[in-house]
Design a protein around this motif. Structure first.
Motif, mmCIF file in Angstrom:
data_model
loop_
_atom_site.group_PDB
_atom_site.id
_atom_site.type_symbol
_atom_site.label_atom_id
_atom_site.label_comp_id
_atom_site.label_asym_id
_atom_site.label_seq_id
_atom_site.Cartn_x
_atom_site.Cartn_y
_atom_site.Cartn_z
ATOM 1 N N VAL A 270 0.366 4.964 5.415
ATOM 2 C CA VAL A 270 -0.386 4.222 6.418
ATOM 3 C C VAL A 270 0.616 3.510 7.310
ATOM 4 C CG1 VAL A 270 -2.116 2.437 6.839
ATOM 5 C CG2 VAL A 270 -2.315 3.905 4.819
ATOM 6 N N VAL A 271 0.451 3.644 8.629
ATOM 7 C CA VAL A 271 1.406 3.051 9.565
ATOM 8 C C VAL A 271 0.656 2.333 10.678
ATOM 9 C CG1 VAL A 271 3.130 4.837 9.092
ATOM 10 C CG2 VAL A 271 1.520 5.159 10.980
ATOM 11 N N PRO A 272 1.323 1.346 11.325
ATOM 12 C CA PRO A 272 0.710 0.739 12.514
ATOM 13 C C PRO A 272 0.438 1.813 13.550
ATOM 14 C CG PRO A 272 2.587 -0.554 11.772
ATOM 15 C CD PRO A 272 2.608 0.718 10.979
ATOM 16 N N VAL A 273 -0.641 1.652 14.298
ATOM 17 C CA VAL A 273 -1.062 2.697 15.224
ATOM 18 C C VAL A 273 0.013 2.956 16.284
ATOM 19 C CG1 VAL A 273 -2.324 1.054 16.708
ATOM 20 C CG2 VAL A 273 -2.910 3.495 16.732
ATOM 21 N N PRO A 274 0.415 4.213 16.437
ATOM 22 C CA PRO A 274 1.355 4.570 17.498
ATOM 23 C C PRO A 274 0.588 4.815 18.794
ATOM 24 C CG PRO A 274 0.855 6.501 16.198
ATOM 25 C CD PRO A 274 0.062 5.360 15.597
ATOM 26 N N PRO A 275 1.278 5.005 19.907
ATOM 27 C CA PRO A 275 0.574 5.379 21.140
ATOM 28 C C PRO A 275 -0.197 6.683 20.926
ATOM 29 C CG PRO A 275 2.828 4.718 21.634
ATOM 30 C CD PRO A 275 2.731 4.794 20.135
ATOM 31 N N LEU B 28 0.824 -1.198 0.000
ATOM 32 C CA LEU B 28 0.000 0.000 0.000
ATOM 33 C C LEU B 28 0.862 1.252 0.000
ATOM 34 C CD1 LEU B 28 -2.659 1.569 0.286
ATOM 35 C CD2 LEU B 28 -2.508 1.188 2.742
ATOM 36 N N ASN B 29 1.850 1.311 0.862
ATOM 37 C CA ASN B 29 2.703 2.493 0.925
ATOM 38 C C ASN B 29 3.557 2.639 -0.330
ATOM 39 O OD1 ASN B 29 2.020 3.768 3.425
ATOM 40 N ND2 ASN B 29 2.956 2.047 4.489
ATOM 41 N N HIS B 30 3.887 1.519 -0.970
ATOM 42 C CA HIS B 30 4.592 1.593 -2.256
ATOM 43 C C HIS B 30 3.689 2.247 -3.299
ATOM 44 C CE1 HIS B 30 5.768 0.075 -6.277
ATOM 45 N NE2 HIS B 30 6.994 0.242 -5.816
ATOM 46 N N ASP B 31 2.402 1.880 -3.295
ATOM 47 C CA ASP B 31 1.448 2.474 -4.236
ATOM 48 C C ASP B 31 1.303 3.978 -3.990
ATOM 49 O OD1 ASP B 31 0.998 0.019 -5.369
ATOM 50 O OD2 ASP B 31 -0.865 -0.360 -4.287
ATOM 51 N N LEU B 32 1.328 4.377 -2.700
ATOM 52 C CA LEU B 32 1.183 5.781 -2.376
ATOM 53 C C LEU B 32 2.387 6.596 -2.842
ATOM 54 C CD1 LEU B 32 -0.264 5.513 1.236
ATOM 55 C CD2 LEU B 32 -1.492 6.175 -0.814
ATOM 56 N N GLU B 33 3.576 5.994 -2.782
ATOM 57 C CA GLU B 33 4.796 6.698 -3.156
ATOM 58 C C GLU B 33 5.012 6.724 -4.660
ATOM 59 O OE1 GLU B 33 7.910 4.736 -1.100
ATOM 60 O OE2 GLU B 33 7.278 5.428 0.897
ATOM 61 N N ALA B 34 4.515 5.697 -5.345
ATOM 62 C CA ALA B 34 4.800 5.576 -6.775
ATOM 63 C C ALA B 34 4.042 6.614 -7.585
ATOM 64 C CB ALA B 34 4.423 4.173 -7.257
ATOM 65 N N THR B 35 4.649 7.029 -8.699
ATOM 66 C CA THR B 35 3.955 7.876 -9.670
ATOM 67 C C THR B 35 3.043 6.977 -10.472
ATOM 68 O OG1 THR B 35 5.833 9.370 -9.806
ATOM 69 C CG2 THR B 35 4.220 9.458 -11.607
ATOM 70 N N GLN B 36 1.743 7.201 -10.372
ATOM 71 C CA GLN B 36 0.803 6.270 -10.965
ATOM 72 C C GLN B 36 0.177 6.841 -12.226
ATOM 73 O OE1 GLN B 36 -1.605 3.987 -8.523
ATOM 74 N NE2 GLN B 36 -0.456 4.323 -6.651
ATOM 75 N N GLN B 37 0.092 6.010 -13.247
ATOM 76 C CA GLN B 37 -0.568 6.384 -14.487
ATOM 77 C C GLN B 37 -2.033 5.958 -14.384
ATOM 78 O OE1 GLN B 37 0.915 8.109 -16.904
ATOM 79 N NE2 GLN B 37 2.788 8.140 -15.689
ATOM 80 N N VAL B 38 -2.856 6.892 -13.959
ATOM 81 C CA VAL B 38 -4.277 6.587 -13.792
ATOM 82 C C VAL B 38 -4.973 6.732 -15.129
ATOM 83 C CG1 VAL B 38 -6.402 7.225 -12.600
ATOM 84 C CG2 VAL B 38 -4.198 7.417 -11.428
ATOM 85 N N GLU B 39 -5.756 5.739 -15.484
ATOM 86 C CA GLU B 39 -6.461 5.761 -16.758
ATOM 87 C C GLU B 39 -7.397 6.961 -16.840
ATOM 88 O OE1 GLU B 39 -8.500 2.123 -17.405
ATOM 89 O OE2 GLU B 39 -6.800 0.879 -16.819
ATOM 90 N N GLU B 40 -7.619 7.426 -18.057
ATOM 91 C CA GLU B 40 -8.521 8.550 -18.264
ATOM 92 C C GLU B 40 -9.910 8.204 -17.739
ATOM 93 O OE1 GLU B 40 -10.000 11.519 -21.871
ATOM 94 O OE2 GLU B 40 -8.717 9.780 -22.295
ATOM 95 N N ASN B 41 -10.532 9.182 -17.065
ATOM 96 C CA ASN B 41 -11.865 9.008 -16.481
ATOM 97 C C ASN B 41 -11.882 7.939 -15.387
ATOM 98 O OD1 ASN B 41 -13.007 10.953 -18.218
ATOM 99 N ND2 ASN B 41 -13.240 9.406 -19.829
ATOM 100 N N SER B 42 -10.730 7.726 -14.737
ATOM 101 C CA SER B 42 -10.654 6.773 -13.632
ATOM 102 C C SER B 42 -10.085 7.458 -12.400
ATOM 103 C CB SER B 42 -9.770 5.579 -14.008
ATOM 104 O OG SER B 42 -10.331 4.855 -15.075
ATOM 105 N N ARG B 43 -10.319 6.844 -11.249
ATOM 106 C CA ARG B 43 -9.766 7.358 -9.998
ATOM 107 C C ARG B 43 -9.154 6.212 -9.203
ATOM 108 N NH1 ARG B 43 -14.126 11.642 -7.384
ATOM 109 N NH2 ARG B 43 -14.713 12.708 -9.314
ATOM 110 N N MET B 44 -8.051 6.486 -8.525
ATOM 111 C CA MET B 44 -7.449 5.513 -7.618
ATOM 112 C C MET B 44 -7.862 5.890 -6.198
ATOM 113 S SD MET B 44 -5.518 2.791 -7.342
ATOM 114 C CE MET B 44 -4.324 2.691 -8.690
ATOM 115 N N LEU B 45 -8.446 4.935 -5.504
ATOM 116 C CA LEU B 45 -8.950 5.173 -4.158
ATOM 117 C C LEU B 45 -8.221 4.316 -3.134
ATOM 118 C CD1 LEU B 45 -12.805 5.072 -4.885
ATOM 119 C CD2 LEU B 45 -11.238 7.028 -5.099
ATOM 120 N N VAL B 46 -8.254 4.785 -1.889
ATOM 121 C CA VAL B 46 -7.789 4.001 -0.747
ATOM 122 C C VAL B 46 -9.029 3.675 0.078
ATOM 123 C CG1 VAL B 46 -6.410 4.032 1.360
ATOM 124 C CG2 VAL B 46 -5.501 5.053 -0.732
#
Length: 206
Positions: free
Chosen positions: A86-91, A49-67
């Motif tokens: 996204v990280v494990p919950v801290p105190p 998931l965090n790799h996807d967030l960091e990567a430059t993504q080629q989103v298709e036309e008329n599409s959206r990438m959601l979490v």
């Protein structure tokens, strides 16, 4: 306490002294007693998931990438551009005299973040919210420092604009408090509510 009043960039959060926080009366079930232990599958999912967030993504036309992540028995989603990581919950340290849906504050990589529970924000009945807080979704914003709790590792989902139900417009116009809802996505047997988290925070500052 409005989120924006104390968490804008360059402004020190109005956090009580350490002793005052420790003396606050808090429901202990809301505060993690130990760090979350991840099994191998969760670790792999979180890393991807965090790799996807960091990567430059080629989103298709008329599409959206959601979490996408669960809130009670429902599924909610943010646009991927609004998520930093996204990280494990801290105190989480509770802060007196804040809104009920603010769990407290947490330190994530040196940044003090307000931690929001959307189940409480949306008024879900007791028992609908997830039993455990295992992760926090850090919001990507220079103006406010906020994270949202999640019981599970969120997933990324590519959807077409045509999959966003237009009845969301009616919902926003009929209920001013829900104007941050950007749509309802129907996919297979799932119904996912797409919200603009930054717009939600902004509305709480007004």
């Amino acid at each position: 306490m409005a989120i924006g009043n104390n968490l804008k960039k360059g402004t020190k959060a109005a956090i009580p002294e350490k002793q005052e926080v420790q003396d606050a009366t808090v429901d202990s079930s809301l505060v993690p007693k130990t760090e979350t232990k991840l099994d191998q599958r969760d670790t792999q999912s979180l890393n991807q998931l965090n790799h996807d967030l960091e990567a430059t993504q080629q989103v298709e036309e008329n599409s959206r990438m959601l979490v996408v992540f669960p809130v009670g028995k429902e599924e909610y989603a943010f646009e991927i551009g609004q998520i930093k990581e996204v990280v494990p919950v801290p105190p989480i340290s509770p802060v007196p005299q804040t809104k009920k849906y603010i769990q407290g504050v947490a330190n994530v990589r040196g940044n003090v973040l307000a931690v929001i529970d959307l189940a409480k924000k949306f008024g879900l009945k007791k028992g609908q919210a997830a039993d455990e807080i295992n992760y926090v979704i850090v919001i990507n914003s220079e103006d406010v420092k906020v994270a949202v709790v999640s019981s599970q590792v969120p997933e990324t989902l590519m959807i077409k604009e045509s999959q966003i139900n237009s009845t969301a417009d009616v919902m926003r116009k009929s209920n001013n408090e829900q104007h941050f809802i950007n749509g309802v996505i129907k996919k297979d047997n799932r119904m996912i509510i797409l919200i603009d988290i930054l717009e939600m925070i902004k509305s709480d500052q007004d």
